[in-house]
Design a protein around this motif. Structure first.
Motif, PDB file in Angstrom:
ATOM      1  N   LYS A  11      46.229  46.085  12.462  1.00  0.00           N
ATOM      2  CA  LYS A  11      45.239  45.997  11.220  1.00  0.00           C
ATOM      3  C   LYS A  11      44.473  44.556  10.864  1.00  0.00           C
ATOM      4  N   ASP A  12      45.702  43.522  10.966  1.00  0.00           N
ATOM      5  CA  ASP A  12      45.437  42.168  10.686  1.00  0.00           C
ATOM      6  C   ASP A  12      44.874  41.619  11.910  1.00  0.00           C
ATOM      7  N   ARG A  13      43.702  40.753  11.751  1.00  0.00           N
ATOM      8  CA  ARG A  13      42.787  40.336  12.819  1.00  0.00           C
ATOM      9  C   ARG A  13      42.449  38.942  12.399  1.00  0.00           C
ATOM     10  N   HIS A  14      42.334  38.004  13.464  1.00  0.00           N
ATOM     11  CA  HIS A  14      41.545  36.591  13.020  1.00  0.00           C
ATOM     12  C   HIS A  14      39.912  37.175  13.152  1.00  0.00           C
ATOM     13  N   PRO A  15      39.547  36.434  11.799  1.00  0.00           N
ATOM     14  CA  PRO A  15      38.144  36.873  11.687  1.00  0.00           C
ATOM     15  C   PRO A  15      36.855  36.433  12.772  1.00  0.00           C
ATOM     16  N   LEU A  16      37.368  35.582  13.722  1.00  0.00           N
ATOM     17  CA  LEU A  16      36.441  35.469  14.709  1.00  0.00           C
ATOM     18  C   LEU A  16      36.345  36.280  15.520  1.00  0.00           C
ATOM     19  N   ALA A  17      34.766  36.481  15.786  1.00  0.00           N
ATOM     20  CA  ALA A  17      34.313  37.669  16.637  1.00  0.00           C
ATOM     21  C   ALA A  17      34.489  37.010  18.348  1.00  0.00           C
ATOM     22  N   MET A  18      35.400  37.883  19.221  1.00  0.00           N
ATOM     23  CA  MET A  18      35.489  37.388  20.372  1.00  0.00           C
ATOM     24  C   MET A  18      34.376  36.865  21.155  1.00  0.00           C
ATOM     25  N   GLU A  19      33.178  37.921  20.996  1.00  0.00           N
ATOM     26  CA  GLU A  19      32.033  37.377  21.821  1.00  0.00           C
ATOM     27  C   GLU A  19      31.628  35.909  21.543  1.00  0.00           C
ATOM     28  N   THR A  20      31.679  35.586  20.241  1.00  0.00           N
ATOM     29  CA  THR A  20      31.272  34.378  20.115  1.00  0.00           C
ATOM     30  C   THR A  20      32.091  33.347  20.794  1.00  0.00           C
ATOM     31  N   LEU A  21      33.159  33.600  20.766  1.00  0.00           N
ATOM     32  CA  LEU A  21      34.291  32.463  21.590  1.00  0.00           C
ATOM     33  C   LEU A  21      33.863  32.758  23.000  1.00  0.00           C
ATOM     34  N   VAL A  22      33.858  33.898  23.553  1.00  0.00           N
ATOM     35  CA  VAL A  22      33.521  34.152  24.959  1.00  0.00           C
ATOM     36  C   VAL A  22      32.399  33.249  25.293  1.00  0.00           C
ATOM     37  N   LYS A  82      49.927  30.091   9.375  1.00  0.00           N
ATOM     38  CA  LYS A  82      49.472  31.308   9.170  1.00  0.00           C
ATOM     39  C   LYS A  82      49.280  32.378  10.315  1.00  0.00           C
ATOM     40  N   LEU A  83      48.864  31.715  11.467  1.00  0.00           N
ATOM     41  CA  LEU A  83      48.441  32.489  12.494  1.00  0.00           C
ATOM     42  C   LEU A  83      49.674  32.448  13.546  1.00  0.00           C
ATOM     43  N   LEU A  84      50.855  32.254  13.089  1.00  0.00           N
ATOM     44  CA  LEU A  84      51.813  32.342  14.027  1.00  0.00           C
ATOM     45  C   LEU A  84      53.209  33.215  13.313  1.00  0.00           C
ATOM     46  N   ARG A  85      53.783  33.860  14.105  1.00  0.00           N
ATOM     47  CA  ARG A  85      55.070  34.510  13.533  1.00  0.00           C
ATOM     48  C   ARG A  85      55.860  34.772  14.900  1.00  0.00           C
ATOM     49  N   THR A  86      57.099  35.011  14.311  1.00  0.00           N
ATOM     50  CA  THR A  86      58.210  35.604  15.432  1.00  0.00           C
ATOM     51  C   THR A  86      58.410  36.984  15.171  1.00  0.00           C
ATOM     52  N   ARG A  87      58.649  37.678  16.442  1.00  0.00           N
ATOM     53  CA  ARG A  87      59.138  39.222  16.020  1.00  0.00           C
ATOM     54  C   ARG A  87      60.117  39.552  17.147  1.00  0.00           C
ATOM     55  N   GLU A  95      54.243  35.121  18.324  1.00  0.00           N
ATOM     56  CA  GLU A  95      52.915  36.045  18.183  1.00  0.00           C
ATOM     57  C   GLU A  95      52.132  35.078  17.533  1.00  0.00           C
ATOM     58  N   PHE A  96      50.561  35.263  17.987  1.00  0.00           N
ATOM     59  CA  PHE A  96      49.602  34.574  17.335  1.00  0.00           C
ATOM     60  C   PHE A  96      48.542  35.734  16.756  1.00  0.00           C
ATOM     61  N   LEU A  97      48.037  35.317  15.608  1.00  0.00           N
ATOM     62  CA  LEU A  97      46.871  36.296  15.097  1.00  0.00           C
ATOM     63  C   LEU A  97      45.763  35.975  15.845  1.00  0.00           C
ATOM     64  N   PHE A  98      45.236  37.016  16.997  1.00  0.00           N
ATOM     65  CA  PHE A  98      44.176  37.014  17.724  1.00  0.00           C
ATOM     66  C   PHE A  98      43.034  37.801  16.837  1.00  0.00           C
ATOM     67  N   PRO A  99      41.827  37.890  17.263  1.00  0.00           N
ATOM     68  CA  PRO A  99      40.668  38.476  16.873  1.00  0.00           C
ATOM     69  C   PRO A  99      41.174  39.997  17.020  1.00  0.00           C
ATOM     70  N   PHE A 100      42.037  40.235  18.142  1.00  0.00           N
ATOM     71  CA  PHE A 100      42.390  41.703  18.383  1.00  0.00           C
ATOM     72  C   PHE A 100      43.855  41.782  17.840  1.00  0.00           C
ATOM     73  N   GLY A 101      44.244  41.045  16.951  1.00  0.00           N
ATOM     74  CA  GLY A 101      45.403  41.535  16.359  1.00  0.00           C
ATOM     75  C   GLY A 101      46.747  40.407  16.702  1.00  0.00           C
ATOM     76  N   TRP A 102      48.017  40.604  16.175  1.00  0.00           N
ATOM     77  CA  TRP A 102      48.997  40.001  16.375  1.00  0.00           C
ATOM     78  C   TRP A 102      49.470  40.423  17.898  1.00  0.00           C
ATOM     79  N   GLN A 103      49.436  39.322  18.779  1.00  0.00           N
ATOM     80  CA  GLN A 103      49.993  39.460  20.056  1.00  0.00           C
ATOM     81  C   GLN A 103      50.851  38.451  20.596  1.00  0.00           C
ATOM     82  N   GLU A 104      51.560  38.593  21.374  1.00  0.00           N
ATOM     83  CA  GLU A 104      52.619  37.730  22.415  1.00  0.00           C
ATOM     84  C   GLU A 104      52.054  36.495  22.912  1.00  0.00           C
TER      85      GLU A 104
END
Ligand code: GAP
Length: 458
Positions: free
Chosen positions: A16-27, A252-257, A275-284
């Motif tokens: 549910k947590d997501r970085h607010p940036l739209a991926m299309e903008t970055l791409v 705030k964009l980093l965590r360990t799991r 893990e980093f908080l990407f626009p598509f959620g927390w990922q390794e």
């Protein structure tokens, strides 16, 4: 299937947590400015493969250099190697990849497309429900699909040997353990590191470069006595998290799991992801693994060469334990791009895009901009001087405001402007990307001044 992959993809869908940036903008910024764009773009691309352009390659090289300087050159107890991408095929039997490195996949008989079984549940293939009388997809049973990419070695089809493109860079570290330890005269505990390409035939590459079929890893395998493994695991987990924080990524964009027992890879006894908080959620972006003695024991068994060592003092003969740190260079670059992207309102109601890269990884460190093309000669002389020390760019096209914006958009920390007074007062203006403040400074000594300012942020 790799438990780890299944779990990660489930979380990709659920988070549910997501970085607010739209991926299309970055791409689109990445393609337009030459950071990253699809490989073979003129042939409509090839899924899971990406090319890094002039700015992307600088970003990537800066990241790799920072890792190498910290992990290898910065320590007495880690040495580096650069191994072949293709290893003897027995390597991958010994490592467990032939038997365990797979995902379950299903085929749709209607559209002939292949999906990962865990990602398909509840989804629809491209033919459903319109072209299906029942509205349901016509799927095969789930089958295991090995993720290693194969190739053939040798000229004739009859005698060719099948080989694999490595799915992780660490295996040649294990198979070369004895050679490197002796050549480098290392005693336990010590590590061997390398940066290089890895390949995985991902069934559904996605999220830009996040899940690619060709990517780079920076891996370090730290060999220690069994009694020290917990201590070294804790040491490397702290070191690696700090590495990402020191790249300027907001905490705030980093965590360990830590991994639950049922998500551990076949070789791991314990694991923790950064893990980093990407626009598509927390990922390794990085995994720290306790690989135990899995790899050295298996390579000893499959090669018939004893990779255990004897302690000179105690005469104890044992197989060292391995703590691994494995960071994805492409995933970290993607995290850096997401973390750096910023849009802000400036005077006059304009919006400026800024990539707030940490100076150490910014592709261009300084841009030299003459106020007018008439001032090109002396401005180019300054650039020539600067580029001996820093990646210095020169631009004299368009008005100065537009040129500042272009540099903001690619994350250049400083712009040096040569104006009509520079000739008489021997000074130029240094403009700061983040504050937009300008400082008038003497041309003499500008290299040192810029290096000091760049290092302030390191
Ligand atoms: N030697 C251990 C190993 O390979 P992993 O967790 O499978 O462990 C380590 O991979 C890192 O490699 C990940 O944290 C990720 O950053 C990167 N990585 C793995 N698969 C990737 C893919 N398909 N595309 C991009 N990066 C990937």
């Amino acid at each position: 299937m790799t438990d780890k992959a299944a779990d990660s993809s489930a979380r990709e869908a659920e988070d549910k947590d997501r970085h607010p940036l739209a991926m299309e903008t970055l791409v689109s910024l990445c393609a337009a400015r030459g950071f990253v764009y699809p490989a073979s773009e003129i042939y409509s691309g090839i899924a899971g493969f990406w090319d890094y352009g002039p700015l992307g390659v600088e970003l990537k090289n800066n990241l790799k250099a920072r890792w190498w300087n910290l992990v290898v050159r910065g320590r007495d107890d880690v040495v580096g190697i650069d191994s072949a991408i293709i290893s003897h095929p027995r390597t991958w039997e010994a490592s467990g990849h032939v038997d365990h490195f797979s995902d379950p996949m299903v085929d749709c008989r209607s559209c002939n497309k292949r999906y990962r079984a865990d990602q398909y549940e509840g989804g629809r293939c491209s033919k459903a429900p319109k072209d299906h009388p029942t509205g349901e997809c016509d799927l095969t049973e789930a089958r295991e699909f090995n993720l290693m990419l194969r190739t053939e070695l040798g000229a004739s089809a009859d005698t060719a040997i099948m080989a694999y493109l490595r799915p992780e860079t660490c295996q040649p570290i294990f198979s070369g353990f004895k050679r490197v330890r002796e050549a480098a005269r290392q005693k336990l505990p010590f590590g061997i590191a390398q940066i290089g390409k890895a390949f995985r035939n991902e069934i559904t590459p996605r999220n830009f470069t996040f899940r690619s079929r060709e990517f780079e890893q920076a891996e370090m395998e730290f060999f220690c006595h069994p009694s020290e493994r917990e201590e070294w695991f804790a040491h490397w987990r702290e070191e690696r998290l700090q590495f990402h924080l020191d790249l300027g990524i907001d905490e705030k964009l980093l965590r360990t799991r830590p991994h639950a027992d049922d998500e551990l890879a076949h070789y791991a006894r314990a694991a923790e992801d950064v893990e980093f908080l990407f626009p598509f959620g927390w990922q390794e972006i990085e995994g720290i693994h306790d690989r135990g003695d899995w790899d050295l024991s298996r390579h000893s068994e499959y090669s018939g060469k004893d990779l255990a060592i004897t302690d000179e003092k105690t005469k104890e003969h044992f197989t060292p334990m391995v703590i691994e740190t494995s960071v994805g260079i492409d995933r970290t670059c993607l995290a850096l791009l997401v973390a750096a992207y910023c849009e802000e309102s400036v005077e006059g109601g304009e919006t400026r895009k800024v990539m707030r890269f940490h100076p150490a990884i910014a592709p261009i460190k300084v841009a030299v901009l003459p106020l007018s093309k008439k001032l090109a000669e002396p401005a180019k002389a300054i650039q020539r001087d600067l580029r001996k020390h820093l990646n210095a760019f020169y631009d004299d096209s368009g008005n100065i405001g537009r040129r500042y914006r272009r540099q903001d958009e690619v994350g250049t920390p400083f712009c040096v402007t040569y104006d009509f007074d520079s000739e008489s007062d021997g000074c130029v203006t240094i403009r700061d990307r983040d504050t937009m403040d300008q400082e008038r400074v003497p041309i003499e000594g500008i290299v040192r001044r810029l290096r000091d300012r760049l290092e302030e942020g390191l």
